[in-house]
Design a protein around this motif. Structure first.
Motif, short mmCIF file in Angstrom:
data_model
loop_
_atom_site.label_atom_id
_atom_site.label_comp_id
_atom_site.label_asym_id
_atom_site.label_seq_id
_atom_site.Cartn_x
_atom_site.Cartn_y
_atom_site.Cartn_z
N ALA A 68 16.74 -10.45 0.91
CA ALA A 68 15.84 -9.86 -0.09
C ALA A 68 14.47 -10.46 0.13
O ALA A 68 14.34 -11.62 0.51
CB ALA A 68 16.33 -10.16 -1.50
N TYR A 69 13.46 -9.66 -0.11
CA TYR A 69 12.10 -10.14 0.11
C TYR A 69 11.13 -9.47 -0.83
O TYR A 69 11.46 -8.46 -1.47
CB TYR A 69 11.66 -9.92 1.57
CG TYR A 69 11.52 -8.46 1.94
CD1 TYR A 69 10.29 -7.82 1.85
CD2 TYR A 69 12.62 -7.73 2.38
CE1 TYR A 69 10.16 -6.47 2.19
CE2 TYR A 69 12.50 -6.40 2.72
CZ TYR A 69 11.27 -5.78 2.63
OH TYR A 69 11.15 -4.45 2.95
N ALA A 70 9.94 -10.06 -0.90
CA ALA A 70 8.86 -9.49 -1.70
C ALA A 70 7.61 -9.43 -0.86
O ALA A 70 7.43 -10.22 0.07
CB ALA A 70 8.61 -10.32 -2.95
N GLY A 71 6.76 -8.50 -1.22
CA GLY A 71 5.47 -8.35 -0.58
C GLY A 71 4.49 -7.81 -1.60
O GLY A 71 4.84 -7.58 -2.76
N PRO A 72 3.27 -7.58 -1.18
CA PRO A 72 2.27 -7.07 -2.12
C PRO A 72 2.67 -5.71 -2.69
O PRO A 72 3.22 -4.87 -1.97
CB PRO A 72 1.01 -6.91 -1.26
CG PRO A 72 1.27 -7.66 -0.01
CD PRO A 72 2.74 -7.73 0.17
N PHE A 73 2.39 -5.51 -3.96
CA PHE A 73 2.59 -4.20 -4.57
C PHE A 73 1.53 -3.25 -4.06
O PHE A 73 1.82 -2.13 -3.65
CB PHE A 73 2.55 -4.31 -6.10
CG PHE A 73 2.62 -2.99 -6.80
CD1 PHE A 73 3.77 -2.23 -6.76
CD2 PHE A 73 1.53 -2.51 -7.49
CE1 PHE A 73 3.84 -1.00 -7.40
CE2 PHE A 73 1.59 -1.28 -8.14
CZ PHE A 73 2.74 -0.53 -8.09
N LYS A 74 0.30 -3.68 -4.08
CA LYS A 74 -0.85 -2.97 -3.52
C LYS A 74 -1.81 -4.04 -3.02
O LYS A 74 -1.75 -5.18 -3.45
CB LYS A 74 -1.57 -2.13 -4.58
CG LYS A 74 -0.77 -0.98 -5.13
CD LYS A 74 -0.71 0.15 -4.17
CE LYS A 74 -1.20 1.42 -4.80
NZ LYS A 74 -1.37 2.47 -3.85
N GLU A 75 -2.70 -3.68 -2.15
CA GLU A 75 -3.59 -4.66 -1.52
C GLU A 75 -4.79 -5.05 -2.38
O GLU A 75 -5.34 -6.11 -2.19
CB GLU A 75 -4.08 -4.14 -0.17
CG GLU A 75 -2.96 -4.04 0.86
CD GLU A 75 -2.33 -5.39 1.20
OE1 GLU A 75 -3.02 -6.43 1.17
OE2 GLU A 75 -1.13 -5.40 1.47
N ARG A 76 -5.22 -4.23 -3.31
CA ARG A 76 -6.43 -4.52 -4.07
C ARG A 76 -6.22 -5.73 -4.98
O ARG A 76 -5.13 -5.98 -5.50
CB ARG A 76 -6.85 -3.30 -4.86
CG ARG A 76 -7.27 -2.20 -3.90
CD ARG A 76 -8.07 -1.11 -4.56
NE ARG A 76 -8.57 -0.21 -3.53
CZ ARG A 76 -8.34 1.09 -3.51
NH1 ARG A 76 -7.63 1.64 -4.46
NH2 ARG A 76 -8.83 1.83 -2.55
#
Length: 178
Positions: A68-76
């Motif tokens: 399982a991993y996480a990353g940015p929802f949006k870049e702004r």
């Protein structure tokens, strides 16, 4: 039988993660990728997630059974307290609680790092993923209709979200996530 072990992923886990993910890419519409990432690409993804968010693996019976991993929802910049999460399991380990263990550990880690909201997109239909997310407190926020084309059909994606700390919408002024 040893207890499940959830831990931070390392570059040495990239081959196992790539092997778990490849059938989702080639045989399902669960992901909209059309070419499985190489082990080298998976190393970069793991390292990138570990820098700011998290990437966890679960070991069952001495082998990597999922991640399982996480990353940015949006870049702004205004989105920096929100993240997008995903979980993938080896098909032999579906329905055994591994996804829940991974997500619980991931969501706890993200909250400790200062993230406030986790979102996940689920290609439809996907009842198992819907049940997992609902059990972990995610709520449906909407469905994008016919947003992706894969395996000869237009696919809908339902988005869910859940708070990671505090109660929405009153978080106050948040510290910067680590």
């Amino acid at each position: 039988m040893p207890a499940p072990l959830v831990r931070d992923a390392t570059a040495s886990d990239a081959a196992a993660c790539a092997a778990i993910y490849a059938p989702y890419v080639t045989d399902t519409a669960v992901t909209f990728e059309t070419e499985p990432p190489t082990v080298a690409e998976m190393v970069l993804r793991i390292e990138g997630a570990q820098r700011r968010h998290a990437w966890l693996v679960i070991e069952l019976d001495g082998a990597i059974a999922g991640y399982a991993y996480a990353g940015p929802f949006k870049e702004r910049a205004a989105y920096r307290w929100s993240c997008e999460v995903s979980v993938y399991l080896d098909p032999d380990h579906h329905g055994r609680g591994a996804g829940r263990l991974l997500y619980e550990a991931l969501l706890t880690r993200l909250a400790k790092r200062g993230f406030r909201m986790a979102a996940a997109g689920m290609t439809q239909p996907n009842k198992a993923s819907g049940r997992l997310h609902a059990a972990l407190g995610f709520e449906t926020v909407g469905t994008f209709r016919a947003v992706g084309w894969k395996h000869g059909a237009w696919r809908d994606v339902t988005w869910v979200q859940r708070p990671l700390a505090g109660a929405l919408p009153d978080f106050g002024d948040p510290p910067e996530p680590v």
